[in-house]
Design an enzyme around this catalytic site. Sequence first.
Site, short mmCIF file in Angstrom:
data_model
loop_
_atom_site.label_atom_id
_atom_site.label_comp_id
_atom_site.label_asym_id
_atom_site.label_seq_id
_atom_site.Cartn_x
_atom_site.Cartn_y
_atom_site.Cartn_z
N HIS A 31 111.36 139.19 -35.83
CA HIS A 31 112.80 139.35 -35.77
C HIS A 31 113.48 138.02 -35.40
O HIS A 31 114.68 137.86 -35.58
CB HIS A 31 113.19 140.42 -34.74
N SER A 134 92.36 149.46 -27.90
CA SER A 134 92.36 148.25 -28.74
C SER A 134 93.24 147.16 -28.15
O SER A 134 94.44 147.12 -28.43
CB SER A 134 92.85 148.61 -30.14
N LYS A 187 99.14 157.59 -21.50
CA LYS A 187 98.10 156.89 -20.74
C LYS A 187 98.66 155.62 -20.10
O LYS A 187 98.09 155.11 -19.12
CB LYS A 187 96.89 156.59 -21.62
N VAL A 275 106.64 143.50 -22.16
CA VAL A 275 107.06 144.90 -22.05
C VAL A 275 105.99 145.72 -21.33
O VAL A 275 104.82 145.70 -21.71
CB VAL A 275 107.33 145.50 -23.44
#
Length: 334
Positions: A31, A134, A187, A275
């Site tokens: 972006h 992952s 989770k 984040v």
Amino acid sequence: MKAVVLGSGGWGTALSLVLCDNGHETWLWSHNPAKAAEMAETRRNPLLKGVGLPDSLHITGDLSCLEGADMVVCASPSFAVRETGKKMAPWLRPETILVTVSKGIERDTNLRMSQVLQEVTGNICKVVALSGPSHAEEVGIRMPTGCVSACPDRAAARFVQDAFMNDYFRVYTSYDIIGVELAAALKNVVALSCGICTGLGFQDNTKALLMTRAMAELTRLGEQLGGTRRTFGGLAGMGDLIVTCTSLHSRNNRAGILIGQGKTVRKAMEEVGAVVEGYYAAESIHQLAEREGVEMPICRCAYEVLYHGKQVRDVVTELMTRAKKDELLETTWM
């Protein structure tokens, strides 16, 4: 096949490498055009240290890269998925396969990421969720990893399986997109809570207790919302819970450690510098549990610590002195 990955964070970049390795024409969109230009020039992403980006990977800040894409992967943070979906919508075709790899629940609406994308794109094409244990840092250096491609349309799930699967990235299919997405989002709250335990000085016994009992809570809520119990014992559930709760690759775990050490929630998230999805998911889980009438004491306490300033040691005492329970009657996920 032409594949476009929207979101040039660590996970989006790592997935674009998998697609390149599999011989697909792969585009990575950011972006931020300046960031895209820098990555294209240096062939590096600072979020994947030591990993080179192949010349075959097209990097751009121009959404016209979506034209003619067979598969579009939305790798934005959960809070940006709605806006990213709006941007991609004009470029999508009925035959496009749209893949969400963002792990979260939208604030206020409490929608899963696939639901957000279906809403903002007018449900023009099939949406698949790809999730599992992952870490981007490990996928980027081609460490063996397993994920789940989930969609009620089995052909769409297999399409994504075929696109990503290779000798270091193994993909299973599932029809249970509800369970896979809920497990992925929920989770993160548990990982944040495990980090708090570490910050408090608690060790393996405490974290094993927390993870096991929290999984029972997540499974109860998941089943209530339409997920399948087996999903929560699989890669997208217990697998992702283990990797997120035990690794310092996890931003949620790192933020929790800082909170347990006495930092404020805001300061902890600032220090992590990326984040922390578990913070946002904690509020959504609390709202969903209240709405559905599902008892989730661990997740409720995490919400109270994160949003109402409750002291973590008081929470530990509260949880450890709850009324006596029978595990076989209480635990529903096994």
